[in-house]
Design a protein around this motif. Sequence first.
Motif, PDB file in Angstrom:
ATOM      1  N   VAL A   1      -8.162  81.408  -5.715  1.00 64.64           N
ATOM      2  CA  VAL A   1      -9.339  82.559  -6.014  1.00 64.64           C
ATOM      3  C   VAL A   1      -8.971  83.459  -4.948  1.00 64.64           C
ATOM      4  O   VAL A   1      -9.380  83.554  -3.766  1.00 64.64           O
ATOM      5  N   PRO A   2     -10.450  84.804  -5.204  1.00 63.22           N
ATOM      6  CA  PRO A   2     -10.320  85.662  -3.846  1.00 63.22           C
ATOM      7  C   PRO A   2     -11.258  84.967  -3.301  1.00 63.22           C
ATOM      8  O   PRO A   2     -12.389  84.482  -3.763  1.00 63.22           O
ATOM      9  N   SER A   3     -11.516  86.465  -2.306  1.00 67.73           N
ATOM     10  CA  SER A   3     -12.578  85.545  -1.302  1.00 67.73           C
ATOM     11  C   SER A   3     -12.661  86.852  -0.189  1.00 67.73           C
ATOM     12  O   SER A   3     -11.809  87.023   0.189  1.00 67.73           O
ATOM     13  N   HIS A   4     -14.035  86.949   0.129  1.00 69.78           N
ATOM     14  CA  HIS A   4     -13.974  88.679   0.479  1.00 69.78           C
ATOM     15  C   HIS A   4     -13.734  88.100   2.034  1.00 69.78           C
ATOM     16  O   HIS A   4     -13.728  89.160   3.155  1.00 69.78           O
TER      17      HIS A   4
ATOM     18  N   GLN B   1      -6.177  75.258   1.726  1.00 72.23           N
ATOM     19  CA  GLN B   1      -6.898  73.838   0.996  1.00 72.23           C
ATOM     20  C   GLN B   1      -7.852  75.127   0.525  1.00 72.23           C
ATOM     21  O   GLN B   1      -8.366  74.630  -0.637  1.00 72.23           O
ATOM     22  N   ARG B   2      -8.295  76.135   1.144  1.00 71.99           N
ATOM     23  CA  ARG B   2      -9.423  76.557   0.395  1.00 71.99           C
ATOM     24  C   ARG B   2      -8.034  77.381  -0.745  1.00 71.99           C
ATOM     25  O   ARG B   2      -8.623  77.617  -2.152  1.00 71.99           O
ATOM     26  N   THR B   3      -6.893  77.223  -0.588  1.00 66.16           N
ATOM     27  CA  THR B   3      -6.538  77.858  -2.199  1.00 66.16           C
ATOM     28  C   THR B   3      -5.948  77.264  -2.900  1.00 66.16           C
ATOM     29  O   THR B   3      -5.795  77.452  -3.569  1.00 66.16           O
ATOM     30  N   VAL B   4      -5.738  75.667  -2.000  1.00 63.94           N
ATOM     31  CA  VAL B   4      -4.921  74.429  -3.196  1.00 63.94           C
ATOM     32  C   VAL B   4      -5.955  73.851  -3.559  1.00 63.94           C
ATOM     33  O   VAL B   4      -5.954  73.800  -5.149  1.00 63.94           O
ATOM     34  N   ARG B   5      -6.855  73.401  -3.002  1.00 62.72           N
ATOM     35  CA  ARG B   5      -8.795  72.921  -3.061  1.00 62.72           C
ATOM     36  C   ARG B   5      -7.632  71.549  -4.107  1.00 62.72           C
ATOM     37  O   ARG B   5      -6.866  70.539  -3.702  1.00 62.72           O
ATOM     38  N   ASP B   6      -7.886  71.222  -5.245  1.00 62.37           N
ATOM     39  CA  ASP B   6      -7.599  69.760  -5.561  1.00 62.37           C
ATOM     40  C   ASP B   6      -6.563  69.825  -6.443  1.00 62.37           C
ATOM     41  O   ASP B   6      -6.362  69.189  -7.694  1.00 62.37           O
ATOM     42  N   ALA B   7      -5.231  70.977  -6.359  1.00 55.98           N
ATOM     43  CA  ALA B   7      -4.645  71.216  -7.569  1.00 55.98           C
ATOM     44  C   ALA B   7      -3.459  69.994  -8.119  1.00 55.98           C
ATOM     45  O   ALA B   7      -3.152  69.732  -6.719  1.00 55.98           O
TER      46      ALA B   7
ATOM     47  N   VAL C   1       4.913  77.850  -3.935  1.00 53.27           N
ATOM     48  CA  VAL C   1       4.523  78.955  -2.868  1.00 53.27           C
ATOM     49  C   VAL C   1       4.887  77.069  -2.136  1.00 53.27           C
ATOM     50  O   VAL C   1       4.147  76.588  -2.299  1.00 53.27           O
ATOM     51  N   PRO C   2       5.843  77.334  -0.738  1.00 55.24           N
ATOM     52  CA  PRO C   2       6.222  76.632  -0.118  1.00 55.24           C
ATOM     53  C   PRO C   2       4.189  75.271   0.141  1.00 55.24           C
ATOM     54  O   PRO C   2       3.809  76.328   0.642  1.00 55.24           O
TER      55      PRO C   2
ATOM     56  N   TRP D   1      -1.956  81.696   0.609  1.00 56.99           N
ATOM     57  CA  TRP D   1      -3.311  82.541   0.809  1.00 56.99           C
ATOM     58  C   TRP D   1      -2.891  83.887   0.156  1.00 56.99           C
ATOM     59  O   TRP D   1      -3.927  84.709  -0.176  1.00 56.99           O
ATOM     60  N   GLY D   2      -2.438  84.131   1.634  1.00 55.40           N
ATOM     61  CA  GLY D   2      -1.793  85.875   1.698  1.00 55.40           C
ATOM     62  C   GLY D   2      -0.981  85.625   0.867  1.00 55.40           C
ATOM     63  O   GLY D   2      -1.256  86.880  -0.105  1.00 55.40           O
ATOM     64  N   VAL D   3      -0.271  85.112   0.710  1.00 55.24           N
ATOM     65  CA  VAL D   3       0.572  85.657  -0.570  1.00 55.24           C
ATOM     66  C   VAL D   3       0.130  85.101  -1.941  1.00 55.24           C
ATOM     67  O   VAL D   3       0.624  86.127  -2.788  1.00 55.24           O
ATOM     68  N   ARG D   4      -0.410  83.958  -2.504  1.00 56.32           N
ATOM     69  CA  ARG D   4      -1.757  83.900  -3.584  1.00 56.32           C
ATOM     70  C   ARG D   4      -1.957  85.480  -3.346  1.00 56.32           C
ATOM     71  O   ARG D   4      -2.471  85.957  -4.945  1.00 56.32           O
ATOM     72  N   MET D   5      -2.913  86.275  -2.726  1.00 50.70           N
ATOM     73  CA  MET D   5      -3.666  86.955  -2.355  1.00 50.70           C
ATOM     74  C   MET D   5      -2.742  88.531  -3.329  1.00 50.70           C
ATOM     75  O   MET D   5      -3.246  88.954  -4.298  1.00 50.70           O
ATOM     76  N   MET D   6      -1.924  88.314  -2.162  1.00 53.86           N
ATOM     77  CA  MET D   6      -1.362  89.805  -2.267  1.00 53.86           C
ATOM     78  C   MET D   6      -0.532  89.709  -3.775  1.00 53.86           C
ATOM     79  O   MET D   6      -0.184  90.340  -4.885  1.00 53.86           O
TER      80      MET D   6
END
Lengths: 299, 353
Positions: free
Chosen positions: B65-68, B50-56, A246-247, A100-105
């Motif tokens: 996607v961004p998340s505040h 999980q919130r980043t990769v979801r069902d990719a 990213v792994p 998450w952090g890597v992708r955000m940056m």
Amino acid sequence: MTVPDDPKVPVVLERIRDLQGSLNRLHQRGRVATTRDPKIRKLEQRTAALQHEVAELDAEKTTLTARRRELQRTLGPLIGKDLMPLARVEKTNGVPGFVWGVRMMQRIHRKAPDPVAGFDGAGRVFADRDATERFVRSHGVPLTVDDPGPADRRVVVHAFHGLVGLVEVGVGDTARHLDGDGADLGDVRPALRHDAGLDLPATLTALTEASATLSAHVSRPYVQVCWRQDGDRLVLDRLDVDPERVPVLTEEQDLRLGHLFDTGHARMLVQPYRAGALENRVPGGVFDPDPALDRGVQA
Amino acid sequence: MTDDAGRTPRQKARARLRRTERQVARRRLQVERLRAQIAILEEEAMTPLQRTVRDAADPETATGVPSHTLSARLHRRANTTRVYTRETIREPILQLYAKLPAQRFAAQHGVRVPEILGRWAEPGDVDWDALPDRFVLKSSIGGGGMNVFPLVRDPATGTYTDLLVGEPTTREAVLEKLWSKHEKRSWYFAEEFLVGRSGEPGAVPDDIKVFCFYGEPFYLEVRRGDQSRAANITQRVRAFAIDGTELVNVRALMDPGEGDVTAPEDFGAIAEACRTLSGAIRRPLERLDFFETDQGLVFGELTQNSGRPPALVPEWDRAMGEVYENAYARLLADLAAEDALHVTYGEHGDDPA
């Protein structure tokens, strides 16, 4: 009677209204068939239709409430409870996340006028072989090390501003993953076939230390330092500040590296902080905390 | 034929219909709120991975996607788990943590702040007799209204009413409470009693809390009864986008309460003040608090990490996350333009290989 300022009162009132509604529906069922006034019949038909909707909404409410409770039970252990209170969710610190952090940056730097370069220009520096070599040499780090091995061997050091979190040693489509201290993590990455028998480079510790040194001077929280086999040597291939891959590791490992990302993010800010660039601005300069005027400023 | 209340059968039928319509409206709102709460909790139940990769199809190339919520928690963890301390950073926004420097900062930007009537080192030093009949006594530190006393004196008896809790009080009782929270770094001050726009003279103005992103305000809440010391008063909240659009069931885990919280009248003035102040703070996010009065907008305080970073329904969490990432992008652009963010070369000139 005045209603006291008790947060539970609206809930109680709501329950009373629900019971009234149920009673009304019961009475209504007895009435609909008895009237002959067409206007009343029309009103009652409309009322009956709405009551049907109320019943459907009540059923949906029951289902949704059960689902909400199930989710609160799932979240409860995060705070050591059986159930996470709704009001408590926002008070949690959450957990760090590596991917998450890597992708955000990455998303942020890709908003730069030159998305490859990023705002700090790091992507452009490391896209240029000569510039990369100058950077590496300037830190006294060798570009190659003698270390015979399989022709398609690679080493990727995942570094967080001076801290190594993950070392990936791969040959073909197999790999071994180690932490920054060289401990084998086992089969932690579904995208690559784990091979516990894969020989590690003799110079792995030196490569890891060199990669850590380089990453400490890159203005990003995270960088991949990539080495590849070239004959009897391992050669620095590239520094990748905007990796396509990213792994994706186990949750446990993502959390561990997430903590390192949090640290890398803080370290990224040390440079502008020391330069005074994070100071609060006021017209004509920066805000000057005045102990005499502002007593109460945090120590 | 009429009933005991003199209503005809038609009138009774209409009344039943109206009651049922109200029931339907209430149920719809409840169901909508539950759906919003579940949407938030389902996100919360997922890890950041999980919130980043979801069902990719290929999780390792999923960009997310961004998340505040996730972004705000990164900054909050940096402060509360001492990440910055470990890395020897003391964020300059902390210079504005206390109320008095924050107000001096706002005033330097031309934003109105409450008039200070007096300041003292200790609770016992407060010069009560020099103060007017209405004033607010505060400690320079502390949040949630714990150290805030809006007081009105009855000139005839000399007794006070604490308007935060709506109860009579005395100098001694107020001092006791201030002493109980006293710290070495505390400072005490009295400021003018602000009156909400078109409000009764004794009414405490509503708190306007604006979530800002390096010069861009995005989301705000108006709160009444949001003080920890007023535990017996139900909190009421209304939420708005910065353009004034009211947002219902967006921050669905917080009970909005029921009642008459007034919407701000001048969203333009709020946005302008926020752009000025937030744009001067080198951080991608913070919260700025204001009061709206007949004399205009008045700055209250700022918060680097709100006690409750708002958990919004997914589409709003993503929208506010996008605003956060744009803010961070502007900040990095400014830092790089000032040569304060760049790759650093070492001092070795020769190729060691």
